[in-house]
Motif scaffolding. Structure first.
Motif, PDB file in Angstrom:
ATOM      1  N   TYR A  53     -13.557 -20.074 141.838  1.00  0.00           N
ATOM      2  CA  TYR A  53     -13.793 -20.287 140.406  1.00  0.00           C
ATOM      3  C   TYR A  53     -15.299 -20.264 140.178  1.00  0.00           C
ATOM      4  O   TYR A  53     -16.061 -20.879 140.928  1.00  0.00           O
ATOM      5  CB  TYR A  53     -13.230 -21.634 139.957  1.00  0.00           C
ATOM      6  N   VAL A  54     -15.720 -19.581 139.136  1.00  0.00           N
ATOM      7  CA  VAL A  54     -17.150 -19.446 138.832  1.00  0.00           C
ATOM      8  C   VAL A  54     -17.458 -20.140 137.510  1.00  0.00           C
ATOM      9  O   VAL A  54     -16.743 -19.955 136.513  1.00  0.00           O
ATOM     10  CB  VAL A  54     -17.562 -17.958 138.771  1.00  0.00           C
ATOM     11  N   LEU A  55     -18.511 -20.964 137.527  1.00  0.00           N
ATOM     12  CA  LEU A  55     -18.939 -21.650 136.307  1.00  0.00           C
ATOM     13  C   LEU A  55     -19.582 -20.649 135.354  1.00  0.00           C
ATOM     14  O   LEU A  55     -20.473 -19.888 135.743  1.00  0.00           O
ATOM     15  CB  LEU A  55     -19.944 -22.749 136.657  1.00  0.00           C
ATOM     16  N   ARG A  56     -19.126 -20.650 134.098  1.00  0.00           N
ATOM     17  CA  ARG A  56     -19.624 -19.692 133.110  1.00  0.00           C
ATOM     18  C   ARG A  56     -20.682 -20.342 132.207  1.00  0.00           C
ATOM     19  O   ARG A  56     -20.855 -21.558 132.196  1.00  0.00           O
ATOM     20  CB  ARG A  56     -18.468 -19.166 132.250  1.00  0.00           C
ATOM     21  N   VAL A  57     -21.338 -19.500 131.427  1.00  0.00           N
ATOM     22  CA  VAL A  57     -22.410 -19.992 130.557  1.00  0.00           C
ATOM     23  C   VAL A  57     -21.893 -20.960 129.507  1.00  0.00           C
ATOM     24  O   VAL A  57     -22.638 -21.797 129.000  1.00  0.00           O
ATOM     25  CB  VAL A  57     -23.137 -18.818 129.857  1.00  0.00           C
ATOM     26  N   GLY A  71     -19.831 -23.293 130.077  1.00  0.00           N
ATOM     27  CA  GLY A  71     -19.478 -24.542 130.724  1.00  0.00           C
ATOM     28  C   GLY A  71     -18.065 -24.591 131.266  1.00  0.00           C
ATOM     29  O   GLY A  71     -17.645 -25.614 131.822  1.00  0.00           O
ATOM     30  N   THR A  72     -17.312 -23.508 131.127  1.00  0.00           N
ATOM     31  CA  THR A  72     -15.949 -23.467 131.656  1.00  0.00           C
ATOM     32  C   THR A  72     -15.949 -22.819 133.038  1.00  0.00           C
ATOM     33  O   THR A  72     -16.936 -22.199 133.464  1.00  0.00           O
ATOM     34  CB  THR A  72     -15.024 -22.671 130.724  1.00  0.00           C
ATOM     35  N   LEU A  73     -14.821 -22.953 133.730  1.00  0.00           N
ATOM     36  CA  LEU A  73     -14.650 -22.382 135.068  1.00  0.00           C
ATOM     37  C   LEU A  73     -13.594 -21.288 135.009  1.00  0.00           C
ATOM     38  O   LEU A  73     -12.468 -21.523 134.551  1.00  0.00           O
ATOM     39  CB  LEU A  73     -14.226 -23.471 136.057  1.00  0.00           C
ATOM     40  N   GLU A  74     -13.946 -20.109 135.468  1.00  0.00           N
ATOM     41  CA  GLU A  74     -13.046 -18.961 135.416  1.00  0.00           C
ATOM     42  C   GLU A  74     -12.629 -18.561 136.828  1.00  0.00           C
ATOM     43  O   GLU A  74     -13.454 -18.530 137.744  1.00  0.00           O
ATOM     44  CB  GLU A  74     -13.745 -17.777 134.735  1.00  0.00           C
ATOM     45  N   LEU A  75     -11.335 -18.279 136.992  1.00  0.00           N
ATOM     46  CA  LEU A  75     -10.823 -17.804 138.280  1.00  0.00           C
ATOM     47  C   LEU A  75     -11.294 -16.366 138.494  1.00  0.00           C
ATOM     48  O   LEU A  75     -10.936 -15.467 137.730  1.00  0.00           O
ATOM     49  CB  LEU A  75      -9.293 -17.872 138.287  1.00  0.00           C
ATOM     50  N   TYR A  76     -12.102 -16.159 139.527  1.00  0.00           N
ATOM     51  CA  TYR A  76     -12.687 -14.840 139.785  1.00  0.00           C
ATOM     52  C   TYR A  76     -11.971 -14.087 140.904  1.00  0.00           C
ATOM     53  O   TYR A  76     -12.036 -12.865 140.962  1.00  0.00           O
ATOM     54  CB  TYR A  76     -14.170 -14.989 140.124  1.00  0.00           C
ATOM     55  N   ALA A  77     -11.349 -14.804 141.818  1.00  0.00           N
ATOM     56  CA  ALA A  77     -10.647 -14.140 142.923  1.00  0.00           C
ATOM     57  C   ALA A  77      -9.670 -15.126 143.539  1.00  0.00           C
ATOM     58  O   ALA A  77      -9.909 -16.338 143.538  1.00  0.00           O
ATOM     59  CB  ALA A  77     -11.628 -13.641 143.975  1.00  0.00           C
ATOM     60  N   ALA A 129     -29.512 -25.307 145.232  1.00  0.00           N
ATOM     61  CA  ALA A 129     -30.594 -26.179 144.755  1.00  0.00           C
ATOM     62  C   ALA A 129     -30.052 -27.363 143.972  1.00  0.00           C
ATOM     63  O   ALA A 129     -30.674 -27.844 143.031  1.00  0.00           O
ATOM     64  CB  ALA A 129     -31.585 -25.391 143.904  1.00  0.00           C
ATOM     65  N   GLY A 130     -28.854 -27.832 144.374  1.00  0.00           N
ATOM     66  CA  GLY A 130     -28.253 -28.981 143.717  1.00  0.00           C
ATOM     67  C   GLY A 130     -27.490 -28.657 142.459  1.00  0.00           C
ATOM     68  O   GLY A 130     -26.852 -29.528 141.873  1.00  0.00           O
ATOM     69  N   ASN A 131     -27.527 -27.408 142.000  1.00  0.00           N
ATOM     70  CA  ASN A 131     -26.831 -27.002 140.784  1.00  0.00           C
ATOM     71  C   ASN A 131     -25.472 -26.410 141.133  1.00  0.00           C
ATOM     72  O   ASN A 131     -25.350 -25.593 142.048  1.00  0.00           O
ATOM     73  CB  ASN A 131     -27.659 -25.969 140.015  1.00  0.00           C
ATOM     74  N   THR A 132     -24.438 -26.796 140.395  1.00  0.00           N
ATOM     75  CA  THR A 132     -23.087 -26.297 140.636  1.00  0.00           C
ATOM     76  C   THR A 132     -22.920 -24.911 140.017  1.00  0.00           C
ATOM     77  O   THR A 132     -23.145 -24.730 138.810  1.00  0.00           O
ATOM     78  CB  THR A 132     -22.040 -27.257 140.035  1.00  0.00           C
ATOM     79  N   LEU A 133     -22.532 -23.947 140.842  1.00  0.00           N
ATOM     80  CA  LEU A 133     -22.318 -22.585 140.370  1.00  0.00           C
ATOM     81  C   LEU A 133     -20.835 -22.230 140.295  1.00  0.00           C
ATOM     82  O   LEU A 133     -20.463 -21.247 139.655  1.00  0.00           O
ATOM     83  CB  LEU A 133     -23.015 -21.575 141.291  1.00  0.00           C
ATOM     84  N   GLY A 134     -19.993 -23.013 140.975  1.00  0.00           N
ATOM     85  CA  GLY A 134     -18.563 -22.720 140.979  1.00  0.00           C
ATOM     86  C   GLY A 134     -17.828 -23.670 141.902  1.00  0.00           C
ATOM     87  O   GLY A 134     -18.382 -24.683 142.356  1.00  0.00           O
ATOM     88  N   VAL A 135     -16.565 -23.335 142.197  1.00  0.00           N
ATOM     89  CA  VAL A 135     -15.730 -24.152 143.076  1.00  0.00           C
ATOM     90  C   VAL A 135     -14.933 -23.227 143.986  1.00  0.00           C
ATOM     91  O   VAL A 135     -14.398 -22.206 143.531  1.00  0.00           O
ATOM     92  CB  VAL A 135     -14.770 -25.050 142.269  1.00  0.00           C
ATOM     93  N   LEU A 136     -14.864 -23.590 145.268  1.00  0.00           N
ATOM     94  CA  LEU A 136     -14.081 -22.857 146.262  1.00  0.00           C
ATOM     95  C   LEU A 136     -12.904 -23.740 146.664  1.00  0.00           C
ATOM     96  O   LEU A 136     -13.101 -24.907 147.019  1.00  0.00           O
ATOM     97  CB  LEU A 136     -14.960 -22.517 147.472  1.00  0.00           C
TER      98      LEU A 136
END
Length: 755
Positions: free
Chosen positions: A48-52, A54-60, A124-131
């Motif tokens: 899941y990738v964090l979008r601009v 603020g939501t999380l989108e399933l990418y793969a 760098a401490g910033n959340t970009l997504g979730v695995l």
């Protein structure tokens, strides 16, 4: 793979191969989730990738319905995936559907899966997504599996941060890693800086994530930690720093963290998953940064800086670098981004290429802010985690007037600020056209408009602005930017250069205002509960007369055959000034005895910035040749407000009845005794403030270089008599109405003054 060290290492090698393949971003992601699922014996692996937005989108995904890719979207904090992103820490559950945060998404087909392991994708401490990995069985994921998935997430973080996934996104739903950011801080130096990011302390870039020999990497880590501890111990015990003070406190904190067993254990665990030692340090610090950034306790958040510094030191140790890397290839439109920096560090940059400065810390009266204003670099401070929010080369806009910062701005924002910059440039040309015109009000009142300075780089501004002279030369800046205490000869050389540059224009030198918050790196510091009210300025000079005598002697020798004006700061009573002036007389006697040429004319003055002098003005003016009002300190002392504390520094208005009444008392006393009264400080650099000061009777102001044009322009439009007639009667009898700023603004509007 449980209990096997081969699993994570094999996975990392396979991931490296996939990252190198010339395939599309979607194909690469699809291959990655298949690899992770197979390696972890998981039936599901999803990214899941964090979008601009603020939501999380399933990418793969491998295991869930493929049709849900780019269709399933979760709000911030929604479901287990949203919880992982929000908390920035792993979540492992053997029965996910029983968790209160579980959110069912029918299009994914995940209802048959019970166990759940999710880790944040951090950089760098910033959340970009979730695995995420999932299994049908109610299984408990081991610590090793959690570590392995976190390690894998590092690879995904670099892929997301690179911008490779942006091509897969719909407009308005791009990955947040490269999103535009609008940040609000504190404007420290007026102006607009448009350019590209240069990190003052570039991050150590880890290029090799995957270990070839685990045993060797553990040994490298242990050796580097031992060397780091030894270097800190050496600095603390070797006598290079004082026994007390801020520098020692910082190093003591480093030593405490460097010997923390939990920190070393986490580093080793990360290496055992298959990472190189430096990649392990980066991963552990990114995890730590993510957790601490979410803490509400300000003390814990402050410790984050210490941990960051320690991690950077350890990474440099591992990579054979003894010092922080220096930015290379400075672009022609560089915007420097730093946690904080010394004035000397800023002056090391090529000024012709620096367009702006962005700081995580920094207050309006901080040393770096003073120097930034001196060289005209638009500056914004008080932007938390600034260095972690940007990457080198990012487009950035710094608005030093409003404190607004735009990172990776949209085209319309860039266009708007470019137009704003052009308008500002046109206005600067209009101000430049006033350079050779006298500063005279509409009703014929002459105003001496001087500049504040403190460094050699300030000297060309005298001619550039057409200033009447230098109303305040801060001599301590030479000491603050030097690596060691400037010798008497070096001081004399600087003062002579200043007088040469000024020509026949007057220069007022202020003796050293050090101590308090102005701690010199090569001098022993003392902890004080209230440093602004402590051992500083003339107090330090009178207690260490050798220091003051050497500076006064350097000034007298530099001004041989010329006029010299010097003044003492932070004087609290007449007796202090008399003692200080006697030191000047003693040095004059010394120079006469040894045949030195003396100044043609010497004037010795005092800065009125301690409120006690308001009640000794008559006695003071009998002893002094002139006075200069330091409004920055005077106002903070009048209101008992720390001007460097952003919580209270804007609590009281400088254009208030008490302040202007105090200033009126000073200027009236000066006139009664026939002594020159000038005013230096931020109040004079504000056009509306300058109008108020002229109304009070001031006819000599010293302002920042960038304020000369705007202040001269408004004073040439001003009728000083009308301003006095509007303000003074009301100031004497306000009737309890304290809204002076509003009255001044109304007057300016009625007079068509551009404030």
């Amino acid at each position: 793979m449980r209990g096997s060290l081969g699993g994570p290492r094999v996975l990392l090698r396979r991931l490296r191969e996939v990252m190198a393949e010339p395939v599309s971003a979607q194909d690469r992601l699809d291959k990655i989730v298949v690899l992770i699922a197979a390696n972890m014996v998981a039936e599901v692996c999803s990214v899941y990738v964090l979008r601009v937005d603020g939501t999380l989108e399933l990418y793969a995904t491998e295991g869930l319905n493929r049709s849900a890719v780019h269709q399933t979207v979760m709000r911030a904090g929604e479901g287990l995936v949203g919880l992982v992103a929000q908390d920035a820490k792993p979540l492992s559950l053997s029965n996910a559907q029983a968790h209160p945060a579980f959110a069912f998404k029918p299009e994914t087909g995940e209802e048959v899966y019970h166990s759940f392991l999710g880790v944040p994708v951090l950089r760098a401490g910033n959340t970009l997504g979730v695995l995420v990995v999932q299994n049908r069985a109610h299984r408990t994921y081991s610590e090793e599996e959690i570590e392995a998935l976190q390690t894998t997430a590092m690879v995904l973080a670099e892929m997301i941060a690179s911008g490779e996934l942006s091509a897969l996104a719909r407009p308005g739903a791009e990955p947040a890693a490269r999103r535009s950011l609008h940040l609000s801080g504190l404007g420290l130096c007026d102006g607009i800086g448009l350019g590209h990011v240069v990190l003052h302390e570039p991050r150590v870039v880890v290029t090799n994530f995957i270990a070839e020999d685990i045993v060797r990497e553990v040994a490298r880590l242990d050796d580097a930690v031992d060397a780091l501890r030894a270097s800190i111990d050496s600095m603390l015990d070797g006598g290079d720093i004082g026994s007390v003070g801020e520098h020692r406190d910082v190093l003591e904190t480093y030593r405490m963290f460097a010997h923390d067993r939990g920190w070393l254990h986490r580093l080793r665990e990360a290496v055992l998953t298959g990472l190189t030692a430096e990649a392990a340090v980066e991963r552990v610090q990114s995890d730590t940064r993510a957790r601490m950034m979410r803490q509400s306790d300000p003390f814990l958040r402050e410790r984050l800086h210490d941990l960051d510094d320690l991690a950077h030191r350890l990474m440099r140790q591992l990579m054979g670098r003894t010092h922080a890397p220096k930015p290379e290839g400075l672009p022609k439109d560089a915007v420097i981004v730093a946690r904080n920096m010394s004035p000397a560090a800023l002056l090391d940059y090529d000024r012709s290429r620096v367009r702006g400065l962005l700081l995580e810390e920094g207050g309006p009266m901080s040393h770096i802010a003073i120097v930034a204003r001196a060289i005209g670099v638009p500056t914004v401070g008080q932007i938390p985690n600034a260095a972690g929010l940007v990457d080198p080369g990012d487009a950035i806009i710094v608005d030093g007037a409003s404190g607004e910062v735009h990172v990776r701005p949209q085209a319309d924002v860039q266009a708007a600020y470019a137009e704003k910059a052009r308008l500002r440039a046109r206005k600067q040309k209009q101000f430049a056209a006033l350079r050779d015109k006298p500063c005279i009000t509409r009703d014929g009142e002459h105003v001496a408009l001087n500049i504040n300075a403190g460094l050699l780089v300030d000297l060309p501004h005298i001619a550039e602005t057409g200033a009447a002279g230098i109303g305040l030369f801060r001599t301590e800046l030479q000491f603050m930017v030097a690596a060691s205490f400037p010798r008497a000869g070096e001081q004399e050389k600087l003062y002579r250069a200043v007088l040469d540059a000024a020509g026949d224009r007057p220069v007022t030198f202020r003796t050293l205002d050090i101590g308090g918050d102005k701690v010199l790196p090569y001098m022993r510091s003392f902890d004080e509960e209230n440093p602004a009210l402590g051992w500083r300025a003339i107090r330090l000079g009178l207690d260490r007369p050798g220091l003051l005598r050497s500076q006064v002697r350097a000034m007298l020798k530099a001004a041989a055959g010329r006029d010299l004006r010097l003044m003492f700061p932070m004087v609290a009573d007449v007796a202090e000034f008399v003692r200080a002036r006697s030191i000047v007389e003693r040095e004059l006697t010394h120079l006469r005895r040894h045949g030195y040429l003396l100044p043609d004319q010497l004037q010795v003055g005092v800065m009125v910035e301690v409120p006690s002098l308001l009640f000794e003005l008559d006695e003071l003016l009998e002893h002094t040749d002139f006075v200069s009002v330091g409004t920055n300190d005077l106002i903070q002392f009048l209101y008992a407000v720390d001007r460097g504390n952003t919580r209270v520094s804007d609590r009281f208005d400088p254009l208030s009845v008490p302040v202007l009444r105090a200033l009126k008392r000073i200027v009236d006393a000066g006139k009664a005794h026939g002594k020159t009264v000038t005013l230096c400080g931020e109040l004079a650099s504000q056009p509306l403030g300058a109008v108020a000061l002229i109304a009070l009777g001031f006819r000599s102001l010293s302002v920042s270089v960038t304020a000369v044009g705007p202040v001269k322009a408004i004073l040439r439009q001003l009728d000083a008599g009308r301003a006095a007639g509007h303000i003074l009667p009301w100031l004497e009898n306000s009737g309890g109405d304290m809204q002076l700023r509003q009255r001044l603004l109304a007057f300016a509007a009625a007079e068509s003054l551009s404030v």
